[in-house]
Design a protein around this motif. Sequence first.
Motif, PDB file in Angstrom:
ATOM      1  N   GLU A   1       0.839  -1.189   0.000  1.00  0.00           N
ATOM      2  CA  GLU A   1       0.000   0.000   0.000  1.00  0.00           C
ATOM      3  C   GLU A   1       0.883   1.251   0.000  1.00  0.00           C
ATOM      4  O   GLU A   1       1.981   1.260   0.566  1.00  0.00           O
ATOM      5  N   THR A   2       0.392   2.307  -0.643  1.00  0.00           N
ATOM      6  CA  THR A   2       1.119   3.571  -0.677  1.00  0.00           C
ATOM      7  C   THR A   2       0.561   4.521   0.388  1.00  0.00           C
ATOM      8  O   THR A   2      -0.329   4.161   1.156  1.00  0.00           O
ATOM      9  N   ALA A   3       1.070   5.728   0.403  1.00  0.00           N
ATOM     10  CA  ALA A   3       0.643   6.701   1.407  1.00  0.00           C
ATOM     11  C   ALA A   3      -0.739   7.276   1.118  1.00  0.00           C
ATOM     12  O   ALA A   3      -1.325   7.943   1.966  1.00  0.00           O
ATOM     13  N   ASP A   4      -1.273   7.040  -0.077  1.00  0.00           N
ATOM     14  CA  ASP A   4      -2.594   7.575  -0.427  1.00  0.00           C
ATOM     15  C   ASP A   4      -3.667   6.742   0.271  1.00  0.00           C
ATOM     16  O   ASP A   4      -3.791   5.535   0.022  1.00  0.00           O
ATOM     17  N   ARG A   5      -4.468   7.399   1.132  1.00  0.00           N
ATOM     18  CA  ARG A   5      -5.411   6.636   1.950  1.00  0.00           C
ATOM     19  C   ARG A   5      -6.537   7.532   2.439  1.00  0.00           C
ATOM     20  O   ARG A   5      -6.333   8.715   2.746  1.00  0.00           O
ATOM     21  N   VAL A   6      -7.748   6.955   2.507  1.00  0.00           N
ATOM     22  CA  VAL A   6      -8.887   7.658   3.079  1.00  0.00           C
ATOM     23  C   VAL A   6      -9.839   6.610   3.669  1.00  0.00           C
ATOM     24  O   VAL A   6      -9.943   5.500   3.156  1.00  0.00           O
ATOM     25  N   ALA A   7     -10.494   6.953   4.784  1.00  0.00           N
ATOM     26  CA  ALA A   7     -11.444   6.054   5.449  1.00  0.00           C
ATOM     27  C   ALA A   7     -12.866   6.552   5.221  1.00  0.00           C
ATOM     28  O   ALA A   7     -13.139   7.752   5.334  1.00  0.00           O
ATOM     29  N   VAL A   8     -13.783   5.619   4.902  1.00  0.00           N
ATOM     30  CA  VAL A   8     -15.192   5.956   4.687  1.00  0.00           C
ATOM     31  C   VAL A   8     -16.052   4.882   5.360  1.00  0.00           C
ATOM     32  O   VAL A   8     -15.553   3.858   5.803  1.00  0.00           O
ATOM     33  N   THR A   9     -17.348   5.151   5.414  1.00  0.00           N
ATOM     34  CA  THR A   9     -18.304   4.207   6.002  1.00  0.00           C
ATOM     35  C   THR A   9     -19.320   3.791   4.937  1.00  0.00           C
ATOM     36  O   THR A   9     -19.885   4.648   4.253  1.00  0.00           O
ATOM     37  N   ALA A  10     -19.541   2.489   4.808  1.00  0.00           N
ATOM     38  CA  ALA A  10     -20.516   1.991   3.831  1.00  0.00           C
ATOM     39  C   ALA A  10     -21.929   2.379   4.268  1.00  0.00           C
ATOM     40  O   ALA A  10     -22.255   2.367   5.455  1.00  0.00           O
ATOM     41  N   ASP A  11     -22.767   2.721   3.291  1.00  0.00           N
ATOM     42  CA  ASP A  11     -24.142   3.095   3.615  1.00  0.00           C
ATOM     43  C   ASP A  11     -25.009   1.855   3.820  1.00  0.00           C
ATOM     44  O   ASP A  11     -24.505   0.722   3.861  1.00  0.00           O
ATOM     45  N   ALA A  12     -26.311   2.070   3.949  1.00  0.00           N
ATOM     46  CA  ALA A  12     -27.231   0.960   4.237  1.00  0.00           C
ATOM     47  C   ALA A  12     -27.281  -0.063   3.116  1.00  0.00           C
ATOM     48  O   ALA A  12     -27.737  -1.196   3.329  1.00  0.00           O
ATOM     49  N   HIS A  13     -26.827   0.299   1.924  1.00  0.00           N
ATOM     50  CA  HIS A  13     -26.800  -0.619   0.788  1.00  0.00           C
ATOM     51  C   HIS A  13     -25.424  -1.242   0.573  1.00  0.00           C
ATOM     52  O   HIS A  13     -25.220  -1.964  -0.412  1.00  0.00           O
ATOM     53  N   GLY A  14     -24.465  -0.948   1.467  1.00  0.00           N
ATOM     54  CA  GLY A  14     -23.126  -1.487   1.314  1.00  0.00           C
ATOM     55  C   GLY A  14     -22.283  -0.747   0.294  1.00  0.00           C
ATOM     56  O   GLY A  14     -21.269  -1.271  -0.166  1.00  0.00           O
TER      57      GLY A  14
END
Length: 425
Positions: free
Chosen positions: A218-231
Motif C-alpha cells: 500500500e502507498t501513502a494515499d489513503r482515506v477512510a469511509v463508512t458503507a451506507d445501508a446498501h453497502g
Amino acid sequence: MAVLAAASGGALGAPAAAVEETPPGQVEFPAHCLPPQEAGLPPADGPATARITVDDPAPRVGDTVTVTYRVTRSPAVNPLSVPLPADVLTPAGTVVLGGAQGGEVTVVGAKRNEPVPTGAALPDVTMTGTFTVTSPGAIAPGPYTLHTGHLLDLDTVCAVTGAPVSERLTATALPTANLRRVLPGSGYGAPGARVTVTGAGFAPGAAVTVTGRAGAAETADRVAVTADAHGEVTALLPVTDRATTAVVAYEGPAWSAQRGTGPAAYTVVEPAVTPPGTQRLTATVEPGALAMTQTGDAVTLGAVPYGDGGAAPGRIGTVTVKDARGGPAGWSLVGRVSDFAGPGGTRIPGGSLSWTPSCTAAPGSPSPCAPGSPGPVGPDGAVLASTADAPLTGGTFTIDATVALRVPAYTPPGAYTAVLTLTLS
C-alpha cells in the motif's frame, strides 16, 4: 458362509455355524406399538431393529439428501384375525436429525409386503424422504406407523424410545463469493489529483479503507469511509504518492482477499518539461470498462420422470466478458441461483443445481481465463470464471457452463423456475 473343518482320521466334521455380520448403521431400540382399537389387541412392546442410510453421507450445505429408513424387526403384529395378503401394508414415519441441523424428516414407503399369517409379526418395511442439509449432524430412527388396507383401514402406531444414532452426515460449507468491487472515477491523473472512488458489496455500515497500491504494498494515499445501508461507498482519494499504480478498498484493519476488492488500475502522469525549440507529443490510451453480455435470458432444462427423479441437464446462455481497463486487476464472475419454485409451493433447493464451467480467451488477450470448479451453485454463489491479477490484464472472454438440476424422486410434476444471477467484479 459355512466352513468345513477336518476332524482326526480325515473325516469331515459338521459345518461351523454361519456368522451373520451386522450391517453398518443397524441399531436396536425399544418400541411400543399400539394396535388399532378395532383389533382388540393389547399393546406390543419389544425390541425394534432398524437401519438408516443416505444417498450422500458427505454432502455440501444446501444439497438435498435422500434418507432411507428400514425397520427390519418390530414388535407389531398382524392386527386382523385373518391372514394379511401381499402388498396391503403401507409404512410412514420420521427420522430424527441431531446436532446443529435439528428437526425431523417425514419418510414414507410403498405398499409392498409378503403375506402375513394371523398373529404373526408384521414384516420389515422401507421408507424414504428428502431434506436439505444445513450443517453436519446425526440421524436416528423415529416413530413409525404401519397402515394395513385389507378389509379395514387400520393403523398400528409404534413409538420409539431412546433410539441411537444410525447415520451421520459430514457436511461442508459452500464457498462464499466476495462480491465487493471498487472503481476509480478516472484511470489516471497528475500528482495530487483528487480521485472519486466508488465501491459496492460491502457490509452495511462497515468501516472501509480506500488506499493506493504499488504492487502488493500500500502507498501513502489513503482515506477512510463508512458503507451506507446498501453497502456502497464513495470516497475522494488524494493521489500524491507517485508510486501508486492501483486502488484497493477493504473492510477491517488490514487488506485481505476475503474482505477486500481491487486492485483497480490508476496511473500517476508526471507533468512534462519541454526544452526550448522542441514540441512534446502526447497520445493517451484511455482505459475502458469491465463489462459482460449474454446470449438470451432463459434456460430450459431437460425433463425427468416422476418417481425416478434424476438430473435435469441444460446449458446457460453464453456470456462474453470484455476487460478493457488495462490495469493490473483481474476479475471474477460469480453466479447465484435461487430455489426452484414449483406447483403448490413445492420447492427444489438452489443448492441442487450444479455446473461445469468453461472459459476461452480471445486471441491476443493479455490474460488467460480460468473456469470455476465444477460443483453446486446455490444461493451463496460459486465462481463461473475469473482472471488473475497481473502487471497488465485485459481481453475478451467467452464463458459457458453445462448445468444439471438434481430432482428428488417423487417431486410433484410441473414446471420449476429459479433465477440465476451473474455478478462481474
